[in-house]
Design an enzyme around this catalytic site. Structure first.
Site, PDB file in Angstrom:
ATOM      1  CB  CYS A  71      21.666  36.449 -26.060  1.00  0.00           C
ATOM      2  SG  CYS A  71      22.474  36.736 -27.158  1.00  0.00           S
TER       3      CYS A  71
ATOM      4  CD  GLU B  75      24.654  43.894 -26.433  1.00  0.00           C
ATOM      5  OE1 GLU B  75      23.829  43.394 -26.434  1.00  0.00           O
ATOM      6  OE2 GLU B  75      25.019  44.928 -26.898  1.00  0.00           O
TER       7      GLU B  75
ATOM      8  CE  LYS C 286      33.767  38.074 -13.269  1.00  0.00           C
ATOM      9  NZ  LYS C 286      33.573  36.413 -13.501  1.00  0.00           N
TER      10      LYS C 286
ATOM     11  CD  GLU D 218      18.063  34.545 -21.202  1.00  0.00           C
ATOM     12  OE1 GLU D 218      18.444  35.245 -20.150  1.00  0.00           O
ATOM     13  OE2 GLU D 218      18.518  35.001 -22.209  1.00  0.00           O
TER      14      GLU D 218
END
Ligand code: NDP
Length: 523
Positions: free
Chosen positions: A326, A292, A218, A426
């Protein structure tokens, strides 16, 4: 100078995928100004690939995919129902337990994966254009990193098909011997994010299939187009029916996968918050998990760093995919003695970055992927300014010709302190929060005092210092005098809230296999 930054940025990717160092000519892309319609994602846009067939979604619920550079609608995607997810899982189970996939020899599987890589390269221009339209990446990035990188992952893991060896451990027995084999985990649910949709799909598909698993994939609802096109190419080169199933949908579809009793493993790349919910959801059948998750990579600029070399590399990293990476450097620890010069030079380079639509060949940095994400980045920067940070470059949304897209300018913030969210969370945008430090011990402790542990870069001309910092910084990957770090052969993954397990490299084989022991009686 801006062009210099772009060159370094491209060199990084060319070096990573050396075999393709002759950069594909993006001029060969057809009609780069044309808006995307149904044909851009092939006839399969809006359908699911289940058991080798392209299925029209049964529910009326659809998602619009839009071009982040101008808000234009590119197409519609279906939302998979429970019945469609069940059908995909059933097809994957059947393909795992019987049929050509189960009986395929390792060298035949390798050839098939190699053909996938060839098909990606043959269709590279189309895929790069599609990724640029849907995700916002500049064409050169879409081509060199996303598309050719995806092909390279399939080639790398094709090579492993014939090298999945077990062991013959030295058991202390006269009456028996033991050998081990690596067997597939089973049906793998692969869930990908919106920042590098094609590349991250390849990170997961290539090792999952090389090790003999079957998959239900997905992609993120914002960026499903290249994944659907990849599925079409894989289907066309002969991946047997049921081995690869692709459904689309939003968070609830992903959640249903994580709770599904027929899925043996989830490989997820995405936010730490969703990663946590996946850990809880997977408890039902003890699914294997690879996670991850987010990162907060530090850039540590040592007193002996050569600013001529390192400023362009740092800037190239900040603007790479508009910071939606990331491993993006997103907190800068500059030694007190270099602070003024570093800020002055980096600000000059950051100010000259050309921002524009990914399909515009002069753009060095594209838009953020969505208006929602633009608002989030803008909110974080505004909060930092309200808390006392000073914007040296950028610091607020772009308007005028940029207003119809989700563009945010490269931004440098000075006077940032560790307690600000811009230093701790982040950002996933082209933002450089600058802090200073005085000695090595202090900077190690500040870098490690983070929930995240994905990656960091250290800049020094002193080899011993580079090794020392690399050894003390607690992260899955530490880069010394480089921002490179991705290669199909290099394990990638994080510590702490950055996730569990590693993708790529030999380590990815462990994530997609179970070790099975077989005892043989000798008497
Ligand atoms: P999200 O966590 O929001 O989404 C990732 C994927 O999970 C999407 O397909 C999403 O669907 C789906 N999803 C959403 N909710 C659930 C749920 N409850 N259960 C299962 N699946 C769900 O991440 P983003 O797409 O926003 O991606 C950005 C994040 O990815 C950043 O944090 C970034 O650091 C991380 N990332 C990490 C990398 C690494 O290697 N460590 C590499 C690249 C990105 P949908 O979007 O359709 O709602």
């Amino acid at each position: 100078m801006a062009l210099f930054v772009l060159d370094i940025y491209l060199d990084c990717w060319k070096a990573r995928f050396r075999i393709y160092s002759e950069e594909r000519d993006v001029d060969t892309l057809q009609d780069p100004n044309k808006s995307a319609g149904r044909n851009d994602a092939g006839p399969r846009l809006g359908r699911f690939l289940i058991d080798g067939n392209w299925i029209e979604p049964s529910s009326g619920s659809v998602h619009l995919c839009t071009n982040p550079a101008n808000g234009e609608v590119l197409g519609t995607l279906g939302e998979a129902s429970t019945a469609e997810l069940n059908a995909a899982v059933t097809a994957a189970r059947r393909a795992l337990d019987s049929g050509p996939w189960r009986n395929m020899l390792p060298n035949e599987r390798a050839r098939l994966l190699w053909r996938v890589a060839d098909a990606i390269e043959t269709n590279a221009s189309e895929l790069a254009r599609l990724e640029s339209l849907d995700q916002g990446q500049p064409l050169s990035l879409a081509m060199n990193m996303s598309v050719l990188g995806a092909a390279e992952h399939f080639r790398y893991f094709a090579g492993w098909c014939t090298k999945l060896d077990g062991r013959v451990p030295s058991v202390s027995r006269h009456d028996a011997m033991l050998y081990t084999r690596r067997v597939p985990v089973g049906v793998c649910g692969l869930i990908t994010p919106w920042n590098f949709p094609l590349l991250i799909a390849a990170w997961k598909l290539a090792p999952a299939l090389a090790t003999g698993n079957t998959v239900v994939l997905k992609p993120a609802e914002q960026t499903s187009l290249t994944t659907l096109r990849l599925a079409e190419l894989m289907h066309d080169v002969g991946i047997p029916r049921g081995v690869l199933n692709v459904i689309t949908g939003a968070g609830p579809t992903g959640q249903a996968m994580t709770e599904h009793p027929g899925i043996d493993k989830i490989s997820f790349t995405g936010s730490t918050a969703v990663g946590r919910s996946i850990v809880r959801a997977s408890a039902g059948n003890f699914k294997r998990l690879s996670l991850e998750l987010g990162g907060k990579a530090a850039s540590v600029i040592c007193p002996d760093a050569d600013l001529n070399k390192i400023v362009p590399k740092n800037i190239a990293n900040v603007i790479n995919n508009a910071g939606q990476v990331c491993g993006a450097l997103s907190r800068f620890y500059v030694h007190q003695s270099l602070h003024d010069e570093f800020v002055e030079r980096a600000a000059a380079e950051l100010s000259s970055v050309r921002v524009g639509a990914g399909l515009n060949k002069t753009s060095q940095m594209g838009p953020l992927n969505s208006v929602e994400h633009l608002e989030r980045v803008d909110h974080m920067v505004k909060a930092a300014i309200a808390e006392g940070a000073t914007p040296i470059v950028g610091g607020s949304r772009l308007d005028g010709i940029y207003a119809s897209g989700s563009f945010y300018p490269p931004t440098m913030l000075e006077g940032v302190t560790e307690d600000m969210s811009v230093a701790r969370e982040e950002i996933f945008g082209p933002v450089m929060p600058i802090m200073t430090y005085n000695d090595e011990e202090e900077v190690i402790s500040r870098v490690n005092n983070s929930d995240y542990g994905l990656s960091a870069s250290v800049w020094t001309e002193n080899l011993a210092r580079g090794h020392r910092l690399a050894s003390h910084i607690s992260a899955g990957a530490v880069r010394v005098n480089t921002v490179s770090g991705l290669d199909p052969a290099a394990p990638w993954g994080g510590m702490r809230a950055s996730g569990w397990g590693r993708e790529m490299g030999e380590e990815a084989l462990e994530a997609y296999t179970e070790v099975k022991a077989t005892w043989i009686g000798l008497e």
